[in-house]
Design a protein around this motif. Structure first.
Motif, mmCIF file in Angstrom:
data_model
loop_
_atom_site.group_PDB
_atom_site.id
_atom_site.type_symbol
_atom_site.label_atom_id
_atom_site.label_comp_id
_atom_site.label_asym_id
_atom_site.label_seq_id
_atom_site.Cartn_x
_atom_site.Cartn_y
_atom_site.Cartn_z
ATOM 1 N N LEU A 4 -41.535 13.606 7.230
ATOM 2 C CA LEU A 4 -40.829 13.081 6.071
ATOM 3 C C LEU A 4 -39.362 12.764 6.363
ATOM 4 C CD1 LEU A 4 -42.289 15.380 3.285
ATOM 5 C CD2 LEU A 4 -42.878 13.011 3.782
ATOM 6 N N ASN A 5 -38.869 13.065 7.555
ATOM 7 C CA ASN A 5 -37.476 12.799 7.889
ATOM 8 C C ASN A 5 -37.283 11.321 8.186
ATOM 9 O OD1 ASN A 5 -34.833 12.904 8.639
ATOM 10 N ND2 ASN A 5 -35.204 13.935 10.581
ATOM 11 N N LYS A 6 -36.516 10.646 7.359
ATOM 12 C CA LYS A 6 -36.274 9.221 7.542
ATOM 13 C C LYS A 6 -35.043 8.940 8.378
ATOM 14 C CE LYS A 6 -38.363 7.769 3.213
ATOM 15 N NZ LYS A 6 -38.132 7.093 1.942
ATOM 16 N N GLY A 7 -34.132 9.879 8.475
ATOM 17 C CA GLY A 7 -32.907 9.629 9.213
ATOM 18 C C GLY A 7 -32.015 8.652 8.466
ATOM 19 N N ILE A 8 -30.928 8.301 9.097
ATOM 20 C CA ILE A 8 -29.979 7.349 8.523
ATOM 21 C C ILE A 8 -30.471 5.936 8.833
ATOM 22 C CG2 ILE A 8 -27.587 6.535 8.626
ATOM 23 C CD1 ILE A 8 -27.780 9.303 7.439
ATOM 24 N N SER A 9 -30.390 5.042 7.888
ATOM 25 C CA SER A 9 -30.912 3.693 8.067
ATOM 26 C C SER A 9 -29.818 2.626 8.031
ATOM 27 C CB SER A 9 -31.952 3.414 6.983
ATOM 28 O OG SER A 9 -32.400 2.098 7.055
ATOM 29 N N LYS A 10 -29.240 2.406 6.863
ATOM 30 C CA LYS A 10 -28.225 1.371 6.657
ATOM 31 C C LYS A 10 -26.998 2.028 6.042
ATOM 32 C CE LYS A 10 -27.613 -3.146 4.448
ATOM 33 N NZ LYS A 10 -28.281 -4.161 3.619
ATOM 34 N N VAL A 11 -25.864 1.880 6.696
ATOM 35 C CA VAL A 11 -24.647 2.582 6.311
ATOM 36 C C VAL A 11 -23.538 1.582 6.001
ATOM 37 C CG1 VAL A 11 -22.907 4.220 7.114
ATOM 38 C CG2 VAL A 11 -25.273 4.525 7.779
ATOM 39 N N GLU A 12 -22.713 1.943 5.029
ATOM 40 C CA GLU A 12 -21.531 1.143 4.694
ATOM 41 C C GLU A 12 -20.289 2.007 4.922
ATOM 42 O OE1 GLU A 12 -21.060 -1.494 0.986
ATOM 43 O OE2 GLU A 12 -19.933 0.344 0.528
ATOM 44 N N VAL A 13 -19.364 1.487 5.722
ATOM 45 C CA VAL A 13 -18.085 2.148 5.966
ATOM 46 C C VAL A 13 -17.013 1.310 5.272
ATOM 47 C CG1 VAL A 13 -16.427 2.914 7.710
ATOM 48 C CG2 VAL A 13 -18.895 3.033 8.186
ATOM 49 N N SER A 14 -16.222 1.961 4.402
ATOM 50 C CA SER A 14 -15.211 1.241 3.621
ATOM 51 C C SER A 14 -13.854 1.915 3.763
ATOM 52 C CB SER A 14 -15.597 1.228 2.141
ATOM 53 O OG SER A 14 -16.879 0.679 1.960
ATOM 54 N N VAL A 15 -12.810 1.087 3.811
ATOM 55 C CA VAL A 15 -11.435 1.569 3.901
ATOM 56 C C VAL A 15 -10.604 0.810 2.883
ATOM 57 C CG1 VAL A 15 -9.409 1.754 5.412
ATOM 58 C CG2 VAL A 15 -11.681 2.073 6.361
ATOM 59 N N LYS A 16 -9.664 1.522 2.254
ATOM 60 C CA LYS A 16 -8.719 0.852 1.361
ATOM 61 C C LYS A 16 -7.351 1.489 1.522
ATOM 62 C CE LYS A 16 -9.912 3.487 -2.820
ATOM 63 N NZ LYS A 16 -10.323 3.359 -4.221
ATOM 64 N N TRP A 17 -6.335 0.732 1.154
ATOM 65 C CA TRP A 17 -4.960 1.208 1.194
ATOM 66 C C TRP A 17 -4.130 0.323 0.289
ATOM 67 C CZ3 TRP A 17 -7.357 -1.788 4.733
ATOM 68 C CH2 TRP A 17 -6.732 -2.947 5.151
ATOM 69 N N ASP A 18 -2.963 0.812 -0.107
ATOM 70 C CA ASP A 18 -2.066 0.027 -0.947
ATOM 71 C C ASP A 18 -1.190 -0.860 -0.065
ATOM 72 O OD1 ASP A 18 -3.085 1.253 -3.174
ATOM 73 O OD2 ASP A 18 -1.397 2.642 -3.420
ATOM 74 N N PRO A 19 -0.769 -2.010 -0.592
ATOM 75 C CA PRO A 19 0.124 -2.889 0.174
ATOM 76 C C PRO A 19 1.437 -2.178 0.512
ATOM 77 C CG PRO A 19 -0.730 -4.010 -1.773
ATOM 78 C CD PRO A 19 -1.115 -2.562 -1.894
ATOM 79 N N SER A 20 2.087 -2.652 1.553
ATOM 80 C CA SER A 20 3.394 -2.117 1.944
ATOM 81 C C SER A 20 4.410 -2.390 0.841
ATOM 82 C CB SER A 20 3.872 -2.787 3.231
ATOM 83 O OG SER A 20 2.997 -2.502 4.289
ATOM 84 N N PRO A 21 5.444 -1.562 0.742
ATOM 85 C CA PRO A 21 6.494 -1.823 -0.242
ATOM 86 C C PRO A 21 7.163 -3.172 0.007
ATOM 87 C CG PRO A 21 6.711 0.382 0.687
ATOM 88 C CD PRO A 21 5.668 -0.335 1.495
ATOM 89 N N ALA A 22 7.735 -3.748 -1.037
ATOM 90 C CA ALA A 22 8.417 -5.045 -0.934
ATOM 91 C C ALA A 22 9.447 -5.004 0.191
ATOM 92 C CB ALA A 22 9.088 -5.392 -2.255
ATOM 93 N N GLY A 23 9.487 -6.065 0.972
ATOM 94 C CA GLY A 23 10.438 -6.181 2.065
ATOM 95 C C GLY A 23 9.975 -5.552 3.366
#
Length: 177
Positions: A4-23
């Motif tokens: 019954l062990n299916k293991g990992i199949s399809k994975v999504e890796v996501s990254v986010k961050w805020d923009p740099s300060p003005a200037g």
């Protein structure tokens, strides 16, 4: 297959961050994935997927790419279809690198970074890069195929102090003893 062990199949890796300060120069984080053959699982990636390089078989795709963190939601998203990878691949390492075009940049200077790794609706890992604040790049995940062909996930946060090109070549190296 193994019961019954299916293991990992399809994975999504996501990254986010805020923009740099003005200037300030834009902050550009990039998701990088390196594939390793069963005959060389640590030293030499067979191929590397990133913003400018695709997987030859279409199993690893960068679905979203940001150069400044100004997107809505997750700024960088990569999908890995592990079960579609050829049997000769036994390991995939995923990391995040900071572009160094405007001078040395580390995670301590990235505004509100976040990471999420999930399979379907199941979150496998979440984080904020707090363990690698002085690094310019870090591994975030390792996927390993066992003898039965099943893929397993191992969180792998290991900071590097190098440019993105060097990181892509060395990110799968064995941990020091």
């Amino acid at each position: 297959m193994n019961g019954l062990n299916k293991g990992i199949s399809k994975v999504e890796v996501s990254v986010k961050w805020d923009p740099s300060p003005a200037g300030q120069p834009a902050t550009d984080l990039d998701i990088v994935a390196a594939t390793y053959l069963a005959t060389d699982t640590h030293e030499n990636p067979d191929y590397v997927v990133h913003f400018d390089n695709r997987s030859p078989d279409g199993t690893i795709n960068l679905n979203r790419d940001s150069k400044d963190g100004k997107g809505f939601g997750w700024d960088e998203v990569m999908t890995l279809e592990l079960t579609r990878l050829d049997r000769r691949y036994a390991r995939v390492v995923v990391g995040v690198a900071i572009q160094q075009r405007t001078g040395p940049r580390t995670f301590i200077g990235v505004q509100n970074p976040a990471l999420r790794i999930r399979e379907g609706y199941t979150v496998l890992a979440e984080g904020d890069f707090g363990h690698v604040l002085g690094a310019t790049a870090t591994t975030v995940a390792e996927f390993v195929r066992d003898d039965s062909g099943e893929w397993t996930f191992h969180p792998d946060t290991r900071g590097f102090e190098c440019d993105p090109e060097t990181f892509a070549r060395t990110m799968g190296s064995a941990r020091p003893s």
